[in-house]
Design a protein around this motif. Structure first.
Motif, mmCIF file in Angstrom:
data_model
loop_
_atom_site.group_PDB
_atom_site.id
_atom_site.type_symbol
_atom_site.label_atom_id
_atom_site.label_comp_id
_atom_site.label_asym_id
_atom_site.label_seq_id
_atom_site.Cartn_x
_atom_site.Cartn_y
_atom_site.Cartn_z
ATOM 1 N N GLY A 100 -39.703 59.232 72.798
ATOM 2 C CA GLY A 100 -40.078 59.693 74.127
ATOM 3 C C GLY A 100 -41.361 59.055 74.650
ATOM 4 N N SER A 101 -41.869 58.058 73.927
ATOM 5 C CA SER A 101 -43.052 57.294 74.343
ATOM 6 C C SER A 101 -44.293 58.154 74.584
ATOM 7 C CB SER A 101 -42.784 56.464 75.603
ATOM 8 O OG SER A 101 -41.604 55.745 75.482
ATOM 9 N N GLY A 102 -44.477 59.208 73.804
ATOM 10 C CA GLY A 102 -45.727 59.958 73.962
ATOM 11 C C GLY A 102 -45.655 61.385 73.468
ATOM 12 N N CYS A 103 -46.838 61.990 73.376
ATOM 13 C CA CYS A 103 -46.920 63.370 72.889
ATOM 14 C C CYS A 103 -47.755 64.193 73.859
ATOM 15 C CB CYS A 103 -47.502 63.392 71.479
ATOM 16 S SG CYS A 103 -49.145 62.644 71.359
ATOM 17 N N LYS B 96 -32.676 58.466 79.042
ATOM 18 C CA LYS B 96 -32.266 59.327 77.924
ATOM 19 C C LYS B 96 -33.299 59.384 76.804
ATOM 20 C CE LYS B 96 -27.236 59.632 77.928
ATOM 21 N NZ LYS B 96 -26.043 58.989 77.365
ATOM 22 N N PRO B 97 -33.840 58.227 76.337
ATOM 23 C CA PRO B 97 -34.817 58.311 75.243
ATOM 24 C C PRO B 97 -36.014 59.200 75.580
ATOM 25 C CG PRO B 97 -34.130 56.043 75.565
ATOM 26 C CD PRO B 97 -33.518 56.831 76.679
ATOM 27 N N LEU B 98 -36.455 59.193 76.844
ATOM 28 C CA LEU B 98 -37.591 60.030 77.253
ATOM 29 C C LEU B 98 -37.253 61.504 77.048
ATOM 30 C CD1 LEU B 98 -40.458 59.953 78.802
ATOM 31 C CD2 LEU B 98 -39.133 60.698 80.761
ATOM 32 N N ILE B 99 -36.088 61.913 77.545
ATOM 33 C CA ILE B 99 -35.689 63.322 77.484
ATOM 34 C C ILE B 99 -35.366 63.736 76.044
ATOM 35 C CG2 ILE B 99 -34.049 65.067 78.329
ATOM 36 C CD1 ILE B 99 -35.867 63.904 80.525
ATOM 37 N N ALA B 144 -37.714 55.740 64.175
ATOM 38 C CA ALA B 144 -37.395 55.628 65.602
ATOM 39 C C ALA B 144 -37.658 54.211 66.097
ATOM 40 C CB ALA B 144 -38.214 56.632 66.406
ATOM 41 N N GLY B 145 -38.686 53.561 65.541
ATOM 42 C CA GLY B 145 -38.990 52.181 65.915
ATOM 43 C C GLY B 145 -37.878 51.239 65.493
ATOM 44 N N LEU B 146 -37.298 51.479 64.319
ATOM 45 C CA LEU B 146 -36.193 50.645 63.829
ATOM 46 C C LEU B 146 -34.950 50.856 64.689
ATOM 47 C CD1 LEU B 146 -36.561 51.111 59.954
ATOM 48 C CD2 LEU B 146 -37.143 49.082 61.306
ATOM 49 N N LEU B 147 -34.713 52.125 65.088
ATOM 50 C CA LEU B 147 -33.536 52.437 65.911
ATOM 51 C C LEU B 147 -33.602 51.772 67.283
ATOM 52 C CD1 LEU B 147 -32.899 56.236 65.207
ATOM 53 C CD2 LEU B 147 -31.398 54.314 64.655
ATOM 54 N N LYS B 148 -34.811 51.636 67.787
ATOM 55 C CA LYS B 148 -34.996 51.065 69.130
ATOM 56 C C LYS B 148 -34.533 49.607 69.189
ATOM 57 C CE LYS B 148 -38.524 53.383 71.870
ATOM 58 N NZ LYS B 148 -39.946 53.491 72.154
ATOM 59 N N ARG B 149 -34.724 48.924 68.036
ATOM 60 C CA ARG B 149 -34.423 47.489 68.018
ATOM 61 C C ARG B 149 -32.936 47.199 68.021
ATOM 62 N NH1 ARG B 149 -38.178 45.357 63.420
ATOM 63 N NH2 ARG B 149 -39.673 46.984 63.845
#
Lengths: 138, 149
Positions: A100-103, B96-99, B144-149
Motif C-alpha cells: 500500500g506504499s505507506g503506513c 488495488k495494491p493501495l486498497i 511484498a517487494g518480490l511479488l511486485k516484480r
C-alpha cells in the motif's frame, strides 16, 4: 463511550506536534518524506550513497528513543498477544505497508498533510480495517 | 542526496535530528504503547480518542508548514534547504495494491497495536516479542517487494 481514565489529550497534542515538526524538518531540509515503512524497507539493502539517509534516520530514531526512555521513563511495551499473533501481525504490517506504499506516518501524516487523495483513502481504509481486526481478535 | 560534501555533514545531522524528534514525539504521545493504540481502535468498547489528537496535531503542524514553506519552493522550482531535489510521491491513481495493502496493514495493526514507527522506537527495550514482530515485518516487506516484480 469515551474512556476518560485513559484519554491523554495534552500529551497526545504535544507528541503529535513533535512528530509533525520532525516530518516537516525532513522534507524542508532534506527533501524526504518521513514514511517509516519506506525508510525501514531501505535497510533491507546495504547502505549506499542513495539510502544512507534512511539508515541515519533510523539511528536518529533509536537515539531519540534512548533519550526519551531515560527522561520520560518509558516502560517496555506489554505485548499480551500470542506468539502466533505476533508473527501474523508482523507479516501483515510488512506486506501491507509495502503493497500500500505507506503506513500511519507516510500516508496518515505526510500524505494527508500534502492533501493527497491516495493517502486519505489509504488512511481511512487502514483505520477501518484496524478497528475490525481488533474487534475480531480481542 | 546532499548538495555538496561540505553540506553533507549538516544534511545528515538534520536527518538524525528529525529521527530523534520523531521518536520522542511518539513517546510523549504514548503511541509507543500498543495497548494505547488499541484503546483508540477499540471503538466497540471504552474508546480512548488520544491517537486522533496525535494525528490532528501532527497534521496541523505538517500541513501548515507544507503550505507556507514547501509548496512555494516547489512552485518556484527551488530545492530543499540542503538537498538537490524534493522526493515526493507522484502516483495519483487509487489502485488495488493501495486498497489491499491498506487493508492488510490495518489488519496487522489492529491485532498487535504496532506499526513501523513504534516498532523501531521500541527496539531499545530488547523485548523478544517485539524483535520477532520487527523481523516478521521486514520479511513481509521483502515478500511484498518480490511479488511486485
Amino acid at each position: 463511550m469515551i474512556n476518560y481514565a485513559q484519554f491523554t489529550p495534552v500529551s497526545a497534542l504535544l507528541g503529535g506536534a513533535l512528530i509533525g515538526f520532525a516530518c516537516l524538518l525532513l522534507l524542508l531540509v532534506n527533501g524526504r518524506i518521513a514514511g517509516i515503512s519506506g525508510i525501514t524497507a531501505q535497510i533491507l539493502t546495504k547502505p549506499n550513497a542513495s539510502n544512507l539517509w534512511a539508515w541515519i534516520f533510523i539511528v536518529g530514531l533509536l537515539a531519540g528513543s534512548f533519550i526519551g526512555l531515560r527522561t520520560l521513563k518509558i516502560t517496555a511495551p506489554n505485548l499480551d498477544i500470542s506468539w502466533l499473533s505476533i508473527i501474523v501481525a508482523g507479516l501483515l504490517v510488512g506486506i501491507g505497508s509495502k503493497m500500500g506504499s505507506g503506513c500511519t506516518s507516510g500516508h496518515g501524516i505526510c500524505g494527508i498533510g500534502r492533501f493527497s487523495l491516495r493517502s486519505i483513502i489509504a488512511t481511512c481504509t487502514f483505520l477501518i480495517s484496524g478497528a475490525i481486526s481488533l474487534y475480531l481478535t480481542k | 542526496m546532499p548538495l555538496t560534501t561540505s553540506k553533507s555533514l549538516f544534511y545528515y545531522l538534520s536527518v538524525f535530528i528529525a529521527g530523534a524528534i520523531f521518536a520522542i514525539g511518539l513517546q510523549v504521545a504514548a503511541m509507543v504503547d500498543p495497548n494505547k493504540v488499541k484503546g483508540f481502535l477499540d471503538v466497540s468498547g471504552l474508546w480512548d480518542p488520544s491517537l486522533a489528537l496525535v494525528l490532528f496535531a501532527a497534521l496541523v503542524v505538517f500541513s501548515i508548514g507544507f503550505k507556507l514553506l514547501i509548496q512555494p519552493r516547489i512552485a518556484q522550482d527551488s530545492t530543499p534547504l540542503l538537498s538537490a531535489s524534493f522526493h515526493l510521491p507522484t502516483r495519483k491513481n487509487i489502485d488495488k495494491p493501495l486498497i489491499i495493502g491498506a487493508i492488510l496493514f490495518g489488519a496487522g495493526w489492529g491485532i498487535s497495536g504496532l506499526c513501523p514507527g513504534p516498532t523501531l522506537v521500541n527496539l531499545v527495550h530488547f523485548d523478544a516479542k517485539l524483535i520477532v514482530f520487527f523481523v516478521m515485518m521486514l520479511l513481509g516487506m521483502q515478500l511484498a517487494g518480490l511479488l511486485k516484480r
